[in-house]
Structure formats: structure tokens, C-alpha cells
Design a protein around this motif. Structure first.
Motif, mmCIF file in Angstrom:
data_model
loop_
_atom_site.group_PDB
_atom_site.id
_atom_site.type_symbol
_atom_site.label_atom_id
_atom_site.label_comp_id
_atom_site.label_asym_id
_atom_site.label_seq_id
_atom_site.Cartn_x
_atom_site.Cartn_y
_atom_site.Cartn_z
ATOM 1 N N SER A 1 0.832 -1.207 0.000
ATOM 2 C CA SER A 1 0.000 0.000 0.000
ATOM 3 C C SER A 1 0.868 1.259 0.000
ATOM 4 O O SER A 1 0.538 2.247 -0.659
ATOM 5 N N GLN A 2 2.013 1.227 0.716
ATOM 6 C CA GLN A 2 2.916 2.375 0.697
ATOM 7 C C GLN A 2 3.543 2.534 -0.690
ATOM 8 O O GLN A 2 3.693 3.648 -1.181
ATOM 9 N N LEU A 3 3.903 1.430 -1.320
ATOM 10 C CA LEU A 3 4.478 1.496 -2.665
ATOM 11 C C LEU A 3 3.458 2.012 -3.667
ATOM 12 O O LEU A 3 3.790 2.800 -4.564
ATOM 13 N N ARG B 1 -2.212 7.350 6.880
ATOM 14 C CA ARG B 1 -3.446 6.572 6.961
ATOM 15 C C ARG B 1 -3.167 5.081 6.786
ATOM 16 O O ARG B 1 -3.745 4.247 7.485
ATOM 17 N N ASN B 2 -2.254 4.739 5.863
ATOM 18 C CA ASN B 2 -1.879 3.333 5.694
ATOM 19 C C ASN B 2 -1.281 2.776 6.972
ATOM 20 O O ASN B 2 -1.592 1.649 7.375
ATOM 21 N N GLU B 3 -0.421 3.546 7.617
ATOM 22 C CA GLU B 3 0.196 3.090 8.856
ATOM 23 C C GLU B 3 -0.836 2.964 9.979
ATOM 24 O O GLU B 3 -0.780 2.017 10.772
ATOM 25 N N ARG B 4 -1.772 3.912 10.047
ATOM 26 C CA ARG B 4 -2.828 3.831 11.064
ATOM 27 C C ARG B 4 -3.684 2.589 10.862
ATOM 28 O O ARG B 4 -4.022 1.889 11.826
ATOM 29 N N ASP B 5 -4.032 2.298 9.622
ATOM 30 C CA ASP B 5 -4.826 1.101 9.331
ATOM 31 C C ASP B 5 -4.059 -0.168 9.707
ATOM 32 O O ASP B 5 -4.631 -1.118 10.232
ATOM 33 N N PHE B 6 -2.762 -0.171 9.432
ATOM 34 C CA PHE B 6 -1.947 -1.336 9.771
ATOM 35 C C PHE B 6 -1.866 -1.521 11.278
ATOM 36 O O PHE B 6 -1.994 -2.637 11.788
ATOM 37 N N ILE B 7 -1.685 -0.437 12.019
ATOM 38 C CA ILE B 7 -1.618 -0.519 13.475
ATOM 39 C C ILE B 7 -2.940 -1.008 14.036
ATOM 40 O O ILE B 7 -2.981 -1.839 14.945
ATOM 41 N N ARG B 8 -4.048 -0.511 13.486
ATOM 42 C CA ARG B 8 -5.364 -0.964 13.934
ATOM 43 C C ARG B 8 -5.533 -2.465 13.681
ATOM 44 O O ARG B 8 -6.086 -3.182 14.505
ATOM 45 N N VAL C 1 -3.022 -4.707 13.472
ATOM 46 C CA VAL C 1 -2.087 -5.457 14.303
ATOM 47 C C VAL C 1 -2.524 -5.449 15.769
ATOM 48 O O VAL C 1 -2.403 -6.457 16.461
ATOM 49 N N GLU C 2 -3.061 -4.335 16.232
ATOM 50 C CA GLU C 2 -3.484 -4.281 17.616
ATOM 51 C C GLU C 2 -4.843 -4.923 17.838
ATOM 52 O O GLU C 2 -5.342 -4.941 18.958
ATOM 53 N N ASP C 3 -5.437 -5.429 16.786
ATOM 54 C CA ASP C 3 -6.668 -6.205 16.865
ATOM 55 C C ASP C 3 -7.803 -5.398 17.477
ATOM 56 O O ASP C 3 -8.513 -5.852 18.353
ATOM 57 N N ARG C 4 -7.959 -4.171 17.004
ATOM 58 C CA ARG C 4 -9.047 -3.296 17.515
ATOM 59 C C ARG C 4 -10.283 -3.456 16.705
ATOM 60 O O ARG C 4 -10.343 -3.586 15.571
#
Length: 119
Positions: A49-51, A107-114, A116-119
Motif C-alpha cells: 500500500s505504501q508502494l 493513513r496506511n500506517e494507522r490502518d496497519f496498526i489498527r 495489528v493491535e486487533d481493535r
């Protein structure tokens, strides 16, 4: 048999205990830390997604800046136009493009963190 007041029932409460998850369940963070195939897939999805965002910015930049040498070659006597385009007209689209890219990457990083943190 009458109940003795000393034998009243007492309710004891405390903090909720953590329940164990089934042994087959792994959180995405665990998958990434253990470098499993699923964890690798999570990281690859973020990188993809970053690429994609970077290639989009690159394509727009090439469409914006690429034709300028042809324009300048077609108008050899327009030196002031060259300076005006390169010095002033190009900065606003570049700033907007950079701003869009930073917002998209965050936004891509926020989605990834969400994820990974299983929210």
C-alpha cells in the motif's frame, strides 16, 4: 433450622480474570514477531500500500514535470515563461502532492496498526 446471622453469605468480587484464548489463536502482532507466513503477509500488505501511494505520486509528478522540456523546446524565445513555470507555478502542485502523500502514508500506517493491535 433457622439461619444464624453469623452464617450470612458473602459475595466476594475482584478484578476480572483474563481468559485464555484458544491455543490456535494468535494475535497479528505475534504473527509478525514470530515471522510466520501470515505475519509476512501483513507486512507485505503495508509495504504494497505504501508502494502504491509512492508510485501514484511518481506518476503524477512525471505527468506534471515530464512535458516541460518539450514545452520549453517548442517555445525557445520564452525564457521568462520558463522561469515563471519553474520558479512559481510548479511549487503549489508539488506541495499539494507531497501533502497528499504524507496523509496517505499516515493513513496506511494507522490502518496497519489498527489491524495489528486487533481493535
Amino acid at each position: 433450622m433457622p439461619q444464624d446471622p453469623a452464617e450470612r453469605r458473602v459475595v466476594v468480587t475482584g478484578p476480572a480474570r483474563r481468559t485464555r484464548r484458544p491455543s490456535g489463536y494468535y494475535r497479528p502482532r505475534t504473527e509478525i514477531d514470530e515471522q510466520t507466513t501470515l505475519g509476512h503477509t501483513y507486512v507485505r500488505s503495508l509495504m504494497r500500500s505504501q508502494l502504491r501511494a509512492a508510485l501514484t505520486v511518481f506518476a503524477v509528478l512525471m505527468l506534471l514535470v515530464g512535458p516541460l522540456p518539450l514545452l520549453f523546446a517548442a517555445l525557445p524565445d520564452a525564457r521568462r515563461l520558463e522561469w515563471a513555470v519553474l520558479g512559481f507555478c510548479l511549487y503549489a502542485p508539488l506541495v499539494l502532492l507531497a501533502r497528499w502523500y504524507v496523509r496517505r502514508a499516515e493513513r496506511n500506517e494507522r490502518d496497519f496498526i489498527r489491524l495489528v493491535e486487533d481493535r
